[in-house]
Design an enzyme around this catalytic site. Structure first.
Site, PDB file in Angstrom:
ATOM      1  N   THR A 172       0.829  -1.204   0.000  1.00  0.00           N
ATOM      2  CA  THR A 172       0.000   0.000   0.000  1.00  0.00           C
ATOM      3  C   THR A 172       0.862   1.252   0.000  1.00  0.00           C
ATOM      4  O   THR A 172       0.566   2.237  -0.694  1.00  0.00           O
ATOM      5  CB  THR A 172      -0.936   0.010   1.221  1.00  0.00           C
ATOM      6  OG1 THR A 172      -1.604  -1.253   1.325  1.00  0.00           O
ATOM      7  CG2 THR A 172      -1.973   1.112   1.098  1.00  0.00           C
ATOM      8  N   ASP A 225       2.038   5.620   5.972  1.00  0.00           N
ATOM      9  CA  ASP A 225       2.485   4.226   5.963  1.00  0.00           C
ATOM     10  C   ASP A 225       1.262   3.313   5.986  1.00  0.00           C
ATOM     11  O   ASP A 225       0.154   3.742   6.310  1.00  0.00           O
ATOM     12  CB  ASP A 225       3.377   3.950   7.177  1.00  0.00           C
ATOM     13  CG  ASP A 225       4.314   2.767   6.972  1.00  0.00           C
ATOM     14  OD1 ASP A 225       4.125   2.022   5.983  1.00  0.00           O
ATOM     15  OD2 ASP A 225       5.227   2.578   7.802  1.00  0.00           O
ATOM     16  N   ASP A 228      -0.733  -3.706   8.932  1.00  0.00           N
ATOM     17  CA  ASP A 228      -1.235  -5.073   8.769  1.00  0.00           C
ATOM     18  C   ASP A 228      -2.569  -5.261   9.480  1.00  0.00           C
ATOM     19  O   ASP A 228      -3.404  -6.067   9.052  1.00  0.00           O
ATOM     20  CB  ASP A 228      -0.200  -6.070   9.287  1.00  0.00           C
ATOM     21  CG  ASP A 228       1.111  -5.979   8.534  1.00  0.00           C
ATOM     22  OD1 ASP A 228       1.096  -6.153   7.298  1.00  0.00           O
ATOM     23  OD2 ASP A 228       2.149  -5.708   9.164  1.00  0.00           O
ATOM     24  N   GLY A 241       6.326  -6.407   6.427  1.00  0.00           N
ATOM     25  CA  GLY A 241       7.399  -6.212   5.449  1.00  0.00           C
ATOM     26  C   GLY A 241       8.777  -6.196   6.071  1.00  0.00           C
ATOM     27  O   GLY A 241       9.755  -5.845   5.400  1.00  0.00           O
ATOM     28  N   GLU A 247      10.250   1.897  10.603  1.00  0.00           N
ATOM     29  CA  GLU A 247       8.913   2.470  10.518  1.00  0.00           C
ATOM     30  C   GLU A 247       8.508   3.137  11.822  1.00  0.00           C
ATOM     31  O   GLU A 247       7.925   4.233  11.821  1.00  0.00           O
ATOM     32  CB  GLU A 247       7.901   1.375  10.140  1.00  0.00           C
ATOM     33  CG  GLU A 247       8.013   0.910   8.690  1.00  0.00           C
ATOM     34  CD  GLU A 247       7.112  -0.271   8.391  1.00  0.00           C
ATOM     35  OE1 GLU A 247       6.719  -0.419   7.229  1.00  0.00           O
ATOM     36  OE2 GLU A 247       6.810  -1.044   9.317  1.00  0.00           O
TER      37      GLU A 247
END
EC number: 5.3.1.6
Length: 398
Positions: A172, A225, A228, A241, A247
């Site tokens: 995404t 960002d 999940d 990922g 992140e």
């Protein structure tokens, strides 16, 4: 008849290297190998060979050929085009048509000659002055890709000129990077991006987005960002990922974090998606046992812990650490669990993002999109033009 060999070419051996040519050697493509093998050799009688040449039999035995028959092998055009490597056609029996076997065979005989460009080419930097080629797109986007594009396109509308941005990682987030690059290209938007992984950095540079480090940017205006999973309180599970450490660092160094996701990522309780935990490779099995002991006192439904693999080896993060996936099924107290996990020696960081996300943008398969802000409690509904996806679609491969 005088059958002289070309100058600078050895007359014996199954593979012969031609004399060096001036200039840069032309790389040998897989298609050229295929054409040379199937086109040039198919019509040859493998039972014949030049006098004195060694011929490989079907079981790997070497036999001596008798005399010279017929014309030259018939792949001369291919040999001239790739003159730095010549082939003795008669040694190529069916067993050698397997590309992997052929590559190994060449490395054994002539390591310097085996220079196939097998790796995927690196992404090239964006050139604003070069003519831009529109990427191909399938006739229809899948509903999941449509939802991801819708969320990404709406989130990019929040970006203003001069902003310093955190660029997330994942499928995404890759849509978001391409939507952002479209605004940079078409509107002249000036932004600086801090990527959260190596692959995001490569994609951003290739599309013309200025990439800087977090140390250079110091503080960010906005991070966009994926996630999940997310719940009603905007608690997140991230790290599918394997980029959860960068992140979380980037997200917490931002004034605002916007999460983009499709509707399937919204859950009543976190935990259905395995919770990633990044750990130091040294003593990781001891760390794993300590995590399992910690889970005994936590409000979770499952306690299985597995090492994430890449093939047969442990997957390595950008920091060369391992990922342990916690299959918890349901997490009753995410905040308590996150604190407990980070107190374990060997744990670098966990994938629970608590009190970090400010806004969630949810995309749907029909192009509808909703923006929800935690602080104001307001929700904004809208839709995006799906035809715009045709201008930025590319194979994300994530």
């Amino acid at each position: 008849m005088d059958r002289r060999e070309p100058s600078g070419v050895r007359s014996r051996g199954s593979v012969r290297a031609a004399a060096p040519r001036q200039g840069r050697k032309r790389p040998l493509s897989a298609q050229a190998i295929h054409d040379g093998l199937t086109g040039g050799f198919a019509e040859q009688d493998l039972g014949r060979s030049r006098a004195g040449a060694s011929v490989m039999g079907r079981r790997g035995r070497v036999r001596r050929a008798g005399s010279d028959h017929g014309k030259d092998p018939g792949n001369n055009g291919w040999q001239k085009e790739h003159g730095w490597l010549e082939w003795n056609a008669e040694m190529c029996v069916q067993d050698a048509l397997n590309f992997e076997f052929l590559q190994l065979w060449l490395r054994l005989l002539s390591p310097e000659s085996c220079r196939f460009p097998l790796a995927r080419p690196a992404l090239r930097p964006y050139n604003r002055d070069a003519p831009q080629r529109r990427p191909r797109m399938p006739a229809e986007l899948s509903p999941i890709d449509t939802a991801k594009f819708a969320a990404a396109r709406r989130a990019v509308d929040l970006v203003q000129d001069g902003m310093k941005l955190g660029l997330g990682t994942g499928s995404t987030a890759a849509w978001m990077v391409r939507c952002l690059a479209e605004r940079v290209r078409e509107e002249g938007l000036r932004v600086q991006g801090v990527p959260t992984s190596t692959r995001t950095a490569e994609l951003a540079r290739a599309l013309g987005i200025q990439v800087v480090t977090l140390d250079e940017a110091k503080w960010l205006d906005l991070t966009i960002d994926g996630a999940d999973e997310f719940d009603a309180d905007f608690n997140l599970i991230k790290g599918g990922g394997a980029a959860l450490l960068q992140e979380k660092i980037v997200a917490t160094a931002s004034d605002r974090m916007v999460v983009i996701a499709d509707a399937a990522k919204e859950v009543a309780h976190l935990g259905a998606f395995p919770l990633p935990v990044e750990v130091i490779p040294f003593g990781w099995q001891s760390t794993k046992m300590l995590i399992e002991e910690t889970l005994e006192g936590m409000d979770v439904l499952g306690r299985e812990v597995t090492l994430r693999l890449s093939g047969d080896a442990p997957l390595l993060t950008d920091e060369k650490n391992y990922i342990l996936d916690l299959h918890l099924k349901r997490i009753g107290e995410p905040r308590q669990l996150g604190v407990a996990l980070n107190q374990i020696a060997g744990v670098v960081e966990n994938g629970l993002f608590i009190d970090i996300c400010d806004t969630v943008v949810v995309g749907h398969g029909d192009g509808r999109v909703s923006l929800r802000d935690l602080q104001s409690g307001q929700a904004e509904e809208g839709s995006i033009d799906l035809d715009r996806a045709r201008n930025i679609f590319a194979d994300l491969g994530d």
